[in-house]
Design a protein around this motif. Structure first.
Motif, PDB file in Angstrom:
ATOM      1  N   PRO A  51       3.361   4.686  -5.561  1.00  0.00           N
ATOM      2  CA  PRO A  51       2.419   3.646  -6.407  1.00  0.00           C
ATOM      3  C   PRO A  51       3.321   2.767  -7.482  1.00  0.00           C
ATOM      4  N   GLY A  57      -1.924  -1.879  -5.042  1.00  0.00           N
ATOM      5  CA  GLY A  57      -2.665  -0.912  -4.009  1.00  0.00           C
ATOM      6  C   GLY A  57      -3.023  -1.568  -2.800  1.00  0.00           C
ATOM      7  N   ARG A 230      -1.307   6.516 -10.318  1.00  0.00           N
ATOM      8  CA  ARG A 230      -2.401   5.353  -9.893  1.00  0.00           C
ATOM      9  C   ARG A 230      -3.641   5.547 -10.772  1.00  0.00           C
TER      10      ARG A 230
END
Length: 256
Positions: A51, A57, A230
């Motif tokens: 991440p 993303g 995240r």
């Protein structure tokens, strides 16, 4: 709408993470330890992309963070989070975040590409993806590595509920932490932003409900630090506060 809906503070925090991750890895497209980031899951790093090197993303999977340098970068990220108490759920309704999996939530990756958000996520994270005849959007089968459980899922649309799309920061949680005061356009962004979405085991997603990290973490312990990162990335991007307990739980997952 555009990313101007997002706070300057949120943008600055995301940029800080990108720069820090680049310093750790030596290059934006390198995974921790020096191996090149791949277009598909990486079995040696949690079968997904870190991440820290995937701040928007748009790369598949959720890779494990193992190095002390990565964990230190994660803890710095958590330091930027605002904390406050969780407000009431009064007035929450899923429809206030737009209809499910809309393709028209402007200002987020993959919007207005002719394919709904759910199918976008299945295509992004799945392997050996097969589409409905005549379509390059509707996924009918795929293989998915679920980072939350550490298990592979051979999924078919005939049993659609076996894979659900998790909102990393649940919409109800966001409502209680401030999104109740946002514009509908910004709530639609949160609901359809790939940074806040992961396809996972349906039963695991159902068990999570609207929990923060203090009350729910992925069963796969190796992914918990990455999950916390995240969660923080989403909170910072949208200038959402987290509870004191949730921030403490996130820090705990990324200590050496």
């Amino acid at each position: 709408m555009s990313h101007r809906l997002l706070s300057t503070r949120g943008k600055r925090a995301v940029l800080t993470v990108v720069v820090a991750a680049a310093l750790v890895a030596g290059c934006d497209d390198l995974e921790p330890g020096g191996s090149s980031a791949r277009s598909g899951p990486d079995a040696t790093a949690g079968r997904g992309v870190s991440p820290l090197t995937n701040p928007d993303g748009t790369k598949p999977g959720l890779g494990v963070l193992t190095s002390e340098a990565d964990k230190a970068t994660a803890r710095k990220l958590f330091d930027d989070l605002t904390v406050k108490g969780r407000g009431p759920k009064t007035g929450y309704d899923r429809d206030k975040f737009g209809y499910a999996w809309m393709d028209t939530a402007d200002g987020v990756p993959l919007a207005r590409n002719g394919c709904d958000t759910r199918n976008d996520l299945l295509k992004l994270h799945g392997q050996d993806v097969e589409f409905r005849r005549g379509s390059d959007c509707v996924v009918v089968s795929m293989d998915l590595y679920d980072p939350y459980t550490g298990k592979d899922i051979a999924w078919k649309k005939t049993k659609a509920a076996e894979v659900q799309i998790d909102h990393v920061v649940p919409l109800s949680y966001s409502w209680q932490m401030g999104s109740s005061r946002w514009s509908k356009e910004k709530r639609e962004q949160l609901a359809n932003d790939v940074l806040n979405l992961l396809p996972v085991s349906g039963s695991t997603n159902s068990a999570k409900r609207d929990s923060g990290p203090a009350s729910w973490l992925p069963p796969n312990k190796s992914i918990r630090c990455s999950y916390a990162v995240r969660f923080a990335q989403v909170a910072l991007k949208y200038d959402l506060a987290v509870t004191v307990a949730d921030r403490a739980a996130m820090l705990k997952q990324c200590h050496g």
